[in-house]
Write a protein that holds these residues in place. Structure first.
Motif, short mmCIF file in Angstrom:
data_model
loop_
_atom_site.label_atom_id
_atom_site.label_comp_id
_atom_site.label_asym_id
_atom_site.label_seq_id
_atom_site.Cartn_x
_atom_site.Cartn_y
_atom_site.Cartn_z
N ARG A 31 23.29 132.11 -6.97
CA ARG A 31 22.81 132.64 -5.95
C ARG A 31 21.21 132.19 -5.53
O ARG A 31 20.61 132.24 -4.39
CB ARG A 31 22.76 134.18 -5.74
N HIS A 57 20.92 130.01 -2.58
CA HIS A 57 21.00 130.60 -1.32
C HIS A 57 19.91 130.73 -0.57
O HIS A 57 18.66 130.52 -1.12
CB HIS A 57 21.62 131.88 -1.30
N THR A 93 24.84 138.41 0.90
CA THR A 93 25.60 138.53 -0.30
C THR A 93 25.10 139.93 -1.21
O THR A 93 25.99 140.33 -1.51
CB THR A 93 25.20 137.16 -1.28
#
Length: 179
Positions: free
Chosen positions: A124, A127, A135
């Motif tokens: 993540r 991201h 998310t």
């Protein structure tokens, strides 16, 4: 026992229900919406209402909910190196995104939690801010569902959610069944 915990939740004052719901998700708007739609005939109806309220969270509501979360650590008996790695990963995530890392670990045994959390943080971190916000919102929704089910006594997932008070059903208020 299960029905009685849900019945107590349904019968609680709006203030008491919202207070308990805030321990599941730190958004006042979410807690108010879920409390307003009582009584719930069963867990599925309660979780559906919680999901609907989660999907309707505005950016400010999500920020409020994430503020109440914290990045949980490992079990005390975990190796020191694991504590260091997880602490560094959480710190880097929080620096980049401005809030605690949230993940729902339902279905993963406790011995896999550190690996799951570290892998998810690493994934993540790539991201963009908006993608990670989406998310995080989805993970927060999943965590809230798990906590909500614990709140009304339908399940207990030890360590299932990484975040505020996820491991202790007694933290979820007076609606959790005893015994």
């Amino acid at each position: 026992m299960r029905g009685s915990a849900l019945a107590r939740f349904n019968a609680a004052s709006a203030e008491s229900a919202q207070e308990a719901l805030l321990r599941c998700c730190g958004s006042h708007r979410w807690a108010q919406r879920v409390a307003e739609h009582r009584p719930y005939p069963d867990l599925d109806a309660l979780l559906a209402a919680a999901d609907e309220a989660s999907y309707d969270l505005r950016h400010a509501d999500l920020a409020e909910a994430l503020t109440g979360e914290f990045s949980a650590g490992l079990a005390h008996d975990a190796p020191y190196a694991a504590h260091l790695a997880l602490g560094a990963a959480h710190a880097e995530y929080e620096r980049k995104f401005g809030h605690a890392f949230v993940i729902c670990l339902d279905g993963h045994p406790a011995e896999e939690h550190a690996h799951q959390v570290l892998a998810a943080i690493r994934r993540r971190m790539a991201h963009e801010v908006d993608e990670e916000r989406a998310t995080s919102a989805d993970e927060l929704r999943r965590v809230a569902r798990s906590r909500l089910a614990q709140l009304v006594g339908f399940l207990h997932v030890p360590g299932g959610a990484v975040g505020r008070a996820a491991d202790d059903a007694s933290e979820l208020g007076r609606f959790a069944p005893v015994g």
